[in-house]
Write a protein that holds these residues in place. Structure first.
Motif, mmCIF file in Angstrom:
data_model
loop_
_atom_site.group_PDB
_atom_site.id
_atom_site.type_symbol
_atom_site.label_atom_id
_atom_site.label_comp_id
_atom_site.label_asym_id
_atom_site.label_seq_id
_atom_site.Cartn_x
_atom_site.Cartn_y
_atom_site.Cartn_z
ATOM 1 N N ARG A 46 0.838 -1.184 0.000
ATOM 2 C CA ARG A 46 0.000 0.000 0.000
ATOM 3 C C ARG A 46 0.872 1.231 0.000
ATOM 4 O O ARG A 46 1.931 1.235 0.588
ATOM 5 C CB ARG A 46 -0.830 0.008 1.279
ATOM 6 C CG ARG A 46 -2.289 0.109 1.032
ATOM 7 C CD ARG A 46 -3.010 0.042 2.310
ATOM 8 N NE ARG A 46 -3.208 1.417 2.746
ATOM 9 C CZ ARG A 46 -3.719 1.734 3.901
ATOM 10 N NH1 ARG A 46 -4.030 0.832 4.755
ATOM 11 N NH2 ARG A 46 -3.888 2.980 4.222
ATOM 12 N N GLU A 47 0.423 2.273 -0.654
ATOM 13 C CA GLU A 47 1.179 3.516 -0.615
ATOM 14 C C GLU A 47 1.128 4.063 0.808
ATOM 15 O O GLU A 47 0.207 3.791 1.565
ATOM 16 C CB GLU A 47 0.588 4.526 -1.591
ATOM 17 C CG GLU A 47 0.862 4.166 -3.027
ATOM 18 C CD GLU A 47 0.365 5.234 -3.963
ATOM 19 O OE1 GLU A 47 -0.165 6.252 -3.509
ATOM 20 O OE2 GLU A 47 0.510 5.027 -5.161
ATOM 21 N N GLY A 48 2.127 4.857 1.168
ATOM 22 C CA GLY A 48 2.266 5.356 2.523
ATOM 23 C C GLY A 48 1.173 6.323 2.934
ATOM 24 O O GLY A 48 0.590 7.019 2.115
ATOM 25 N N ASN A 49 0.916 6.345 4.215
ATOM 26 C CA ASN A 49 -0.084 7.221 4.795
ATOM 27 C C ASN A 49 0.527 8.559 5.172
ATOM 28 O O ASN A 49 1.726 8.670 5.410
ATOM 29 C CB ASN A 49 -0.684 6.590 6.049
ATOM 30 C CG ASN A 49 -1.614 5.457 5.736
ATOM 31 O OD1 ASN A 49 -2.300 5.472 4.725
ATOM 32 N ND2 ASN A 49 -1.640 4.469 6.593
ATOM 33 N N LEU A 115 8.941 10.771 4.772
ATOM 34 C CA LEU A 115 9.158 11.817 3.771
ATOM 35 C C LEU A 115 8.705 13.129 4.386
ATOM 36 O O LEU A 115 7.721 13.167 5.134
ATOM 37 C CB LEU A 115 8.310 11.579 2.525
ATOM 38 C CG LEU A 115 8.658 10.422 1.622
ATOM 39 C CD1 LEU A 115 7.630 10.318 0.504
ATOM 40 C CD2 LEU A 115 10.032 10.588 1.046
ATOM 41 N N LEU A 116 9.397 14.203 4.076
ATOM 42 C CA LEU A 116 9.005 15.537 4.510
ATOM 43 C C LEU A 116 8.857 16.396 3.267
ATOM 44 O O LEU A 116 9.827 16.646 2.562
ATOM 45 C CB LEU A 116 10.061 16.139 5.452
ATOM 46 C CG LEU A 116 9.844 17.584 5.855
ATOM 47 C CD1 LEU A 116 8.650 17.686 6.798
ATOM 48 C CD2 LEU A 116 11.079 18.119 6.536
ATOM 49 N N GLN A 117 7.640 16.800 2.972
ATOM 50 C CA GLN A 117 7.355 17.655 1.818
ATOM 51 C C GLN A 117 7.031 19.040 2.357
ATOM 52 O O GLN A 117 6.315 19.170 3.350
ATOM 53 C CB GLN A 117 6.157 17.103 1.044
ATOM 54 C CG GLN A 117 5.750 17.912 -0.154
ATOM 55 C CD GLN A 117 6.586 17.607 -1.373
ATOM 56 O OE1 GLN A 117 6.973 16.475 -1.586
ATOM 57 N NE2 GLN A 117 6.854 18.614 -2.171
ATOM 58 N N SER A 118 7.560 20.075 1.719
ATOM 59 C CA SER A 118 7.287 21.432 2.186
ATOM 60 C C SER A 118 6.681 22.259 1.063
ATOM 61 O O SER A 118 6.852 21.976 -0.123
ATOM 62 C CB SER A 118 8.561 22.100 2.706
ATOM 63 O OG SER A 118 9.432 22.379 1.643
ATOM 64 N N PHE A 119 5.969 23.296 1.476
ATOM 65 C CA PHE A 119 5.363 24.238 0.546
ATOM 66 C C PHE A 119 5.451 25.616 1.174
ATOM 67 O O PHE A 119 5.030 25.809 2.320
ATOM 68 C CB PHE A 119 3.901 23.865 0.279
ATOM 69 C CG PHE A 119 3.153 24.881 -0.531
ATOM 70 C CD1 PHE A 119 3.374 24.996 -1.891
ATOM 71 C CD2 PHE A 119 2.235 25.721 0.066
ATOM 72 C CE1 PHE A 119 2.689 25.926 -2.644
ATOM 73 C CE2 PHE A 119 1.540 26.663 -0.677
ATOM 74 C CZ PHE A 119 1.765 26.769 -2.032
ATOM 75 N N PRO A 133 7.299 6.547 3.795
ATOM 76 C CA PRO A 133 8.211 6.681 2.652
ATOM 77 C C PRO A 133 7.627 6.407 1.272
ATOM 78 O O PRO A 133 8.108 6.953 0.296
ATOM 79 C CB PRO A 133 9.311 5.670 2.957
ATOM 80 C CG PRO A 133 9.269 5.490 4.409
ATOM 81 C CD PRO A 133 7.847 5.678 4.820
ATOM 82 N N ASP A 134 6.579 5.595 1.149
ATOM 83 C CA ASP A 134 6.076 5.297 -0.193
ATOM 84 C C ASP A 134 4.937 6.227 -0.609
ATOM 85 O O ASP A 134 4.289 5.968 -1.601
ATOM 86 C CB ASP A 134 5.567 3.860 -0.320
ATOM 87 C CG ASP A 134 5.819 2.974 0.859
ATOM 88 O OD1 ASP A 134 6.468 3.408 1.798
ATOM 89 O OD2 ASP A 134 5.379 1.830 0.819
#
Length: 186
Positions: A46-49, A115-119, A133-134
């Motif tokens: 499954r893709e990551g939560n 994962l750390l995504q920023s905006f 991570p996924d």
């Protein structure tokens, strides 16, 4: 080191060790599967939560935090504030280290466990989203969060810029509904 096509996955507390294998006819059509050693059962991965959302003001102070998963790190208020200010400092440092000027700074940070995504908004507010991570499409989720922020926080006549966002309002309701839809798709 392991090649990206065949590397062991992270061990997580309370779960059986797993190994991830990527098989693909072409690199663009990669499929990931999980083989659980404890049950010897094959199941599609499954893709990551989504784990947590942090919103920082222009000075790097935490103005909003929400955990979306029980797998999110259990932090007290002071640790959340330290983590959020560390994210802002890290984003500024990465923007200064970039070889090209002007740089947008940090967009995505990949670690072994998250994962750390920023905006960065045009007003200087920073949105940080942590996920497993996924996870895919985090930039789109952050843009949707920013839309809700602009519609339900900034248009509130009682909200003062750079002050903490009140929990339980329309912004939180929309955010929870959107995250539930994203988690259901995954």
């Amino acid at each position: 080191f392991f090649s990206p096509a065949r590397r062991p996955a992270r061990r997580t507390r309370g779960r059986a060790p797993c190994w991830r294998t990527t098989r693909a006819a072409t690199p663009a059509a990669a499929r990931t599967s999980t083989w659980a050693a404890s049950t010897m059962a094959y199941r599609p991965a499954r893709e990551g939560n989504l784990l947590s959302l942090y919103i920082n003001n222009r000075a790097g102070g935490l103005i909003f935090h929400r955990d979306f998963s029980p797998n999110a790190a259990k932090l007290d208020t002071n640790e959340q504030m330290q983590l959020a200010s560390t994210f802002s400092g890290l984003a500024l440092i990465m923007g200064q280290l970039a070889p090209s000027r002007p740089s947008s700074g940090m967009q995505l940070l990949e670690a072994d466990g998250f994962l750390l995504q920023s905006f960065d908004s045009p007003t200087g507010i920073k949105f940080f989203l942590t996920a497993e991570p996924d996870a895919k499409g985090l930039d789109l989720v952050l843009r949707e969060v920013y839309t809700y922020y602009a519609d339900y926080v900034l248009k509130n006549p009682f909200y003062e810029m750079d002050m903490p966002i009140q929990k339980g309002g329309k912004f939180c309701q929309k955010l929870d509904r959107m995250v539930a839809q994203v988690q259901d798709r995954r």
